[in-house]
Scaffold this active site. Structure first.
Site, mmCIF file in Angstrom:
data_model
loop_
_atom_site.group_PDB
_atom_site.id
_atom_site.type_symbol
_atom_site.label_atom_id
_atom_site.label_comp_id
_atom_site.label_asym_id
_atom_site.label_seq_id
_atom_site.Cartn_x
_atom_site.Cartn_y
_atom_site.Cartn_z
ATOM 1 N N SER A 118 0.213 -1.008 -8.344
ATOM 2 C CA SER A 118 1.439 -0.468 -7.750
ATOM 3 C C SER A 118 2.440 -1.600 -7.549
ATOM 4 O O SER A 118 2.841 -2.225 -8.521
ATOM 5 C CB SER A 118 1.116 0.237 -6.424
ATOM 6 N N THR A 119 2.836 -1.899 -6.324
ATOM 7 C CA THR A 119 3.852 -2.915 -6.068
ATOM 8 C C THR A 119 3.443 -4.264 -6.650
ATOM 9 O O THR A 119 2.360 -4.766 -6.380
ATOM 10 C CB THR A 119 4.081 -3.067 -4.555
ATOM 11 N N HIS B 5 2.142 2.899 -10.449
ATOM 12 C CA HIS B 5 3.021 3.763 -9.650
ATOM 13 C C HIS B 5 4.466 3.506 -10.046
ATOM 14 O O HIS B 5 4.996 2.421 -9.818
ATOM 15 C CB HIS B 5 2.838 3.483 -8.158
ATOM 16 N N MET C 79 0.551 -1.621 -2.760
ATOM 17 C CA MET C 79 0.506 -1.220 -1.360
ATOM 18 C C MET C 79 -0.398 0.001 -1.185
ATOM 19 O O MET C 79 -0.619 0.770 -2.119
ATOM 20 C CB MET C 79 1.910 -0.907 -0.868
ATOM 21 N N ASP D 168 -4.484 3.755 -2.668
ATOM 22 C CA ASP D 168 -4.764 4.569 -3.850
ATOM 23 C C ASP D 168 -5.668 3.796 -4.800
ATOM 24 O O ASP D 168 -5.413 2.635 -5.117
ATOM 25 C CB ASP D 168 -3.458 4.938 -4.563
#
Length: 359
Positions: A178-179, A204, A297, A300
């Site tokens: 993600s991030t 993401h 972050m 997930d």
């Protein structure tokens, strides 16, 4: 109480600047210290008071977002959240901004802007908080959780204990991030040769940005990289990126693996969800799979990676020192889902060793 997070909004739309400022000022821990209609004005204001986080458009007069991002990251690295319109041109520019170091993308429509910004206020605030915790030297703390409903993978794939077939020669690598993942995936995928086992990847990212993201990676990598379509085969030398706004599921058909692209509620607050991909990989590939969880972050992928490990799969996590945000890997480690944590630069070698049967 800790000090407020200082935010600057840089957007050529007066509406965006006005509405976003009002919405963020309603958050007790956020303070908008300045707004600017383009990066030139922003740089002048930043000399007086440097923000903790910048909310940035990418298509602006005088200086575009890419040039601004590169200047910022070279001279004074600062967390940036992109707030960009859903256009093909804008998507390409936004992907370049993410590659330059932007933390996250919030998409805004070209019409109905005020209503959208009002409804997305919590999402923007969450992204700003998460970005503020990112150490720009690539060490970060886990961010505050999002406020949207949090479903598990049960809403897409039931929890029936399907079992994968026994060991075969076909290897699958499932990756979730993600991030900070746009940069991390570039490092990982450019290090893999055409002989690498097939990869299925959830990053993401909003709808309409994953196509441009996959195309950019495809131009950089030896492997074929493309946005996944329903029924695509997972084969050696190919990496399939889950499309934004849809879940990606790994399935087995005889001796072959393929992906299904499906709709459904957000899982672990995301669509696509790493938990959904990892659960399907646990069922369809079992010990034929390697699960990799990287910078991001939230949590997930942690439960899904645990399901993969319980099914006999190998599991690794990017270590804290090389993560932009040590959230998802940290939660997976806490859950007992990770066999080994390692620097980002070592993951490609682990994938190749796995593909060659060396676990």
């Amino acid at each position: 109480m800790s000090a407020c997070i200082k935010v600057m909004i840089v957007d050529d739309s007066a509406t965006v600047r006005q509405v976003l400022s009002g919405l963020l000022e309603n958050e007790h821990d956020l303070k908008v210290i300045a707004t600017a209609s383009d990066p030139i004005f922003a740089l002048e204001k930043m000399k007086r008071d440097w923000p903790d986080v910048i909310v940035l458009d990418v298509e602006m007069p005088r200086m575009d977002g890419i040039t601004f991002m590169k200047k910022l990251m070279a001279e004074h690295p600062t967390p940036v959240v992109i707030c960009s319109s859903l256009t093909e041109k804008g998507a390409q520019t936004t992907i370049e901004a993410l590659a330059a170091g932007a933390m996250e993308v919030i998409t805004k429509p070209q019409v109905g802007l005020k209503d959208f910004l009002s409804s997305a206020a919590k999402e923007v605030a969450r992204a700003v908080r998460a970005a503020s915790k990112a150490n720009m030297k690539r060490v970060a703390s886990a961010p505050a959780p999002a406020v949207v409903p949090k479903y598990t993978a049960d809403v897409v794939l039931g929890s029936a204990p399907d079992r994968a077939m026994h060991q075969t020669t076909e290897k699958i690598v499932a990756v979730g991030t993600s991030t900070g993942g746009t940069q991390a995936l570039e490092v990982l995928l450019t290090a893999l040769p055409r002989t690498a086992p097939g990869l299925v990847v959830v990053q993401h990212m909003p709808e309409q940005f994953t196509t441009a993201f996959a195309k950019r990676l495809d131009g950089l990598c030896q492997m074929e990289v493309r946005e996944a379509q329903n029924g695509d085969r997972v084969i050696q030398g190919r990496a399939l990126i889950a499309p934004g706004g849809r879940h990606m599921v790994l399935k087995r058909s005889g001796a072959q693996y393929q992906v299904s692209i499906m709709d459904g509620p957000p899982v672990s607050r995301h669509k696509p969800s790493v938990d959904v991909l990892f659960r399907s990989t646990a069922r369809s590939a079992g010990r034929n799979a390697l699960g990799v969880i990287m910078t991001g972050m939230g949590d997930d992928g942690a439960r899904g990676l645990k399901e993969m490990r319980d099914a006999g799969a190998m599991s690794v996590a990017q270590d804290e020192a090389t993560c932009v945000v040590y959230g998802m890997p940290k939660e997976a480690v806490k859950l007992g889902a990770v066999e080994r944590s390692m620097p980002l630069g070592d993951i490609a070698g682990t994938i190749m060793a796995f593909g060659e049967g060396r676990r």
